[in-house]
Design a protein around this motif. Sequence first.
Motif, PDB file in Angstrom:
ATOM      1  N   PRO A  51       0.668  -1.338  -0.003  1.00  0.00           N
ATOM      2  CA  PRO A  51       0.053  -0.191  -0.115  1.00  0.00           C
ATOM      3  C   PRO A  51       0.772   1.356   0.022  1.00  0.00           C
ATOM      4  O   PRO A  51       1.943   1.204   0.474  1.00  0.00           O
ATOM      5  CB  PRO A  51      -0.852  -0.002   1.455  1.00  0.00           C
ATOM      6  CG  PRO A  51      -0.059  -1.018   2.135  1.00  0.00           C
ATOM      7  CD  PRO A  51       0.778  -1.884   1.190  1.00  0.00           C
ATOM      8  N   SER A  52       0.294   2.325  -0.584  1.00  0.00           N
ATOM      9  CA  SER A  52       1.080   3.334  -0.736  1.00  0.00           C
ATOM     10  C   SER A  52       1.436   4.123   0.621  1.00  0.00           C
ATOM     11  O   SER A  52       2.392   4.684   0.772  1.00  0.00           O
ATOM     12  CB  SER A  52       0.285   4.509  -1.656  1.00  0.00           C
ATOM     13  OG  SER A  52      -0.985   4.996  -0.975  1.00  0.00           O
ATOM     14  N   TRP A  53       0.549   3.901   1.709  1.00  0.00           N
ATOM     15  CA  TRP A  53       0.922   4.625   2.978  1.00  0.00           C
ATOM     16  C   TRP A  53       1.962   3.986   3.539  1.00  0.00           C
ATOM     17  O   TRP A  53       2.756   4.582   4.248  1.00  0.00           O
ATOM     18  CB  TRP A  53      -0.451   4.376   3.894  1.00  0.00           C
ATOM     19  CG  TRP A  53      -0.806   2.894   4.280  1.00  0.00           C
ATOM     20  CD1 TRP A  53      -1.714   2.149   3.644  1.00  0.00           C
ATOM     21  CD2 TRP A  53      -0.419   2.032   5.407  1.00  0.00           C
ATOM     22  NE1 TRP A  53      -1.768   0.858   4.119  1.00  0.00           N
ATOM     23  CE2 TRP A  53      -0.975   0.817   5.040  1.00  0.00           C
ATOM     24  CE3 TRP A  53       0.849   2.297   6.270  1.00  0.00           C
ATOM     25  CZ2 TRP A  53      -0.357  -0.274   5.880  1.00  0.00           C
ATOM     26  CZ3 TRP A  53       0.962   1.241   7.141  1.00  0.00           C
ATOM     27  CH2 TRP A  53       0.461   0.140   6.912  1.00  0.00           C
ATOM     28  N   GLU A  54       2.356   2.770   3.429  1.00  0.00           N
ATOM     29  CA  GLU A  54       3.577   2.072   4.035  1.00  0.00           C
ATOM     30  C   GLU A  54       4.861   2.997   3.470  1.00  0.00           C
ATOM     31  O   GLU A  54       5.651   2.903   3.882  1.00  0.00           O
ATOM     32  CB  GLU A  54       3.567   0.649   3.722  1.00  0.00           C
ATOM     33  CG  GLU A  54       4.437  -0.089   4.212  1.00  0.00           C
ATOM     34  CD  GLU A  54       4.525  -1.578   4.246  1.00  0.00           C
ATOM     35  OE1 GLU A  54       5.252  -2.340   4.541  1.00  0.00           O
ATOM     36  OE2 GLU A  54       3.320  -2.052   4.151  1.00  0.00           O
ATOM     37  N   LYS A  55       4.736   2.966   1.789  1.00  0.00           N
ATOM     38  CA  LYS A  55       5.810   3.574   1.153  1.00  0.00           C
ATOM     39  C   LYS A  55       6.015   5.022   1.889  1.00  0.00           C
ATOM     40  O   LYS A  55       7.207   5.448   1.978  1.00  0.00           O
ATOM     41  CB  LYS A  55       5.421   3.561  -0.249  1.00  0.00           C
ATOM     42  CG  LYS A  55       5.666   2.210  -0.931  1.00  0.00           C
ATOM     43  CD  LYS A  55       5.035   2.452  -2.452  1.00  0.00           C
ATOM     44  CE  LYS A  55       5.030   1.147  -3.109  1.00  0.00           C
ATOM     45  NZ  LYS A  55       4.685   1.359  -4.560  1.00  0.00           N
ATOM     46  N   LEU A  56       4.942   5.648   2.073  1.00  0.00           N
ATOM     47  CA  LEU A  56       4.996   7.001   2.749  1.00  0.00           C
ATOM     48  C   LEU A  56       5.722   6.959   4.215  1.00  0.00           C
ATOM     49  O   LEU A  56       6.407   7.784   4.367  1.00  0.00           O
ATOM     50  CB  LEU A  56       3.592   7.842   2.634  1.00  0.00           C
ATOM     51  CG  LEU A  56       2.915   8.319   1.453  1.00  0.00           C
ATOM     52  CD1 LEU A  56       1.552   8.752   1.236  1.00  0.00           C
ATOM     53  CD2 LEU A  56       3.970   9.371   0.824  1.00  0.00           C
ATOM     54  N   GLN A  93      14.701   5.200  -4.167  1.00  0.00           N
ATOM     55  CA  GLN A  93      13.921   4.015  -4.726  1.00  0.00           C
ATOM     56  C   GLN A  93      12.477   4.388  -4.355  1.00  0.00           C
ATOM     57  O   GLN A  93      11.384   4.061  -5.032  1.00  0.00           O
ATOM     58  CB  GLN A  93      14.223   2.693  -3.915  1.00  0.00           C
ATOM     59  CG  GLN A  93      15.421   2.185  -4.487  1.00  0.00           C
ATOM     60  CD  GLN A  93      16.015   0.960  -3.605  1.00  0.00           C
ATOM     61  OE1 GLN A  93      15.542   0.677  -2.490  1.00  0.00           O
ATOM     62  NE2 GLN A  93      17.068   0.246  -3.989  1.00  0.00           N
ATOM     63  N   LEU A  94      12.177   4.903  -3.114  1.00  0.00           N
ATOM     64  CA  LEU A  94      10.865   5.437  -2.909  1.00  0.00           C
ATOM     65  C   LEU A  94      10.339   6.448  -3.558  1.00  0.00           C
ATOM     66  O   LEU A  94       9.106   6.431  -4.158  1.00  0.00           O
ATOM     67  CB  LEU A  94      10.755   5.571  -1.368  1.00  0.00           C
ATOM     68  CG  LEU A  94      10.863   4.682  -0.405  1.00  0.00           C
ATOM     69  CD1 LEU A  94      11.430   4.931   0.989  1.00  0.00           C
ATOM     70  CD2 LEU A  94       9.575   3.781  -0.322  1.00  0.00           C
ATOM     71  N   GLU A  96      10.864   7.249  -6.699  1.00  0.00           N
ATOM     72  CA  GLU A  96      10.412   6.581  -7.913  1.00  0.00           C
ATOM     73  C   GLU A  96       9.008   6.526  -8.150  1.00  0.00           C
ATOM     74  O   GLU A  96       8.325   6.467  -9.105  1.00  0.00           O
ATOM     75  CB  GLU A  96      11.038   5.172  -8.302  1.00  0.00           C
ATOM     76  CG  GLU A  96      12.474   5.361  -8.708  1.00  0.00           C
ATOM     77  CD  GLU A  96      13.102   4.099  -8.968  1.00  0.00           C
ATOM     78  OE1 GLU A  96      12.492   2.911  -9.186  1.00  0.00           O
ATOM     79  OE2 GLU A  96      14.618   4.028  -9.197  1.00  0.00           O
ATOM     80  N   SER A  97       8.279   5.769  -6.895  1.00  0.00           N
ATOM     81  CA  SER A  97       6.817   5.662  -7.063  1.00  0.00           C
ATOM     82  C   SER A  97       6.108   6.845  -6.275  1.00  0.00           C
ATOM     83  O   SER A  97       4.852   6.726  -6.251  1.00  0.00           O
ATOM     84  CB  SER A  97       6.482   4.250  -6.217  1.00  0.00           C
ATOM     85  OG  SER A  97       7.057   4.169  -4.852  1.00  0.00           O
ATOM     86  N   ILE A  98       6.799   7.726  -5.800  1.00  0.00           N
ATOM     87  CA  ILE A  98       6.141   9.014  -5.046  1.00  0.00           C
ATOM     88  C   ILE A  98       6.774  10.217  -5.408  1.00  0.00           C
ATOM     89  O   ILE A  98       7.606  10.852  -4.661  1.00  0.00           O
ATOM     90  CB  ILE A  98       6.276   8.955  -3.614  1.00  0.00           C
ATOM     91  CG1 ILE A  98       5.615   7.324  -2.988  1.00  0.00           C
ATOM     92  CG2 ILE A  98       5.224   9.976  -2.979  1.00  0.00           C
ATOM     93  CD1 ILE A  98       5.745   7.120  -1.732  1.00  0.00           C
ATOM     94  N   PRO A  99       6.888  10.576  -6.717  1.00  0.00           N
ATOM     95  CA  PRO A  99       7.655  11.627  -7.253  1.00  0.00           C
ATOM     96  C   PRO A  99       7.456  12.967  -6.694  1.00  0.00           C
ATOM     97  O   PRO A  99       8.462  13.818  -6.848  1.00  0.00           O
ATOM     98  CB  PRO A  99       7.207  11.683  -8.723  1.00  0.00           C
ATOM     99  CG  PRO A  99       5.957  11.005  -8.898  1.00  0.00           C
ATOM    100  CD  PRO A  99       5.655  10.165  -7.796  1.00  0.00           C
TER     101      PRO A  99
END
Length: 138
Positions: A51-56, A93-94, A96-99
């Motif tokens: 999930p995007s919240w985990e990446k955040l 790396q992060l 890349e998915s959250i520009p």
Amino acid sequence: MKVIGLAAKAKLISRNILKEEEEDVLGLCCQGVEIIENGMATLIKDKGKVPSWEKLIYLLACNWLLELQTQIWTTTKAKNPLEYEKALTCMEQLVESIPDYDSKLYTHKATYRSMSGANPIRTKQLANLKRRESRKIK
């Protein structure tokens, strides 16, 4: 998540950091970077399922850890470029998915160049170039 706890603890300690506490903060930063690296391995393996919240959360923790190491470096000139580079790699790396966080990344990259003794004029030129590139993309 354990990494947020470590980052928050290091951030609290660093508010009034004393010379003898700088090693404690750097130690917490190292632990945090290890946790992030392990988590990043899972993120890469389970690409698309995370999930995007985990990446955040990982991005927030990377940013905190990089800011703490920058604070220690600017006040005491004690540097730990290897740990800084590891956190920076995770942040790359992060991003890349959250520009939307690329400007923070460029700031930390410029700091890393300074820590490593790179030419400050060239560092500023690269930072300005990256800033212009990111504006064109958006």
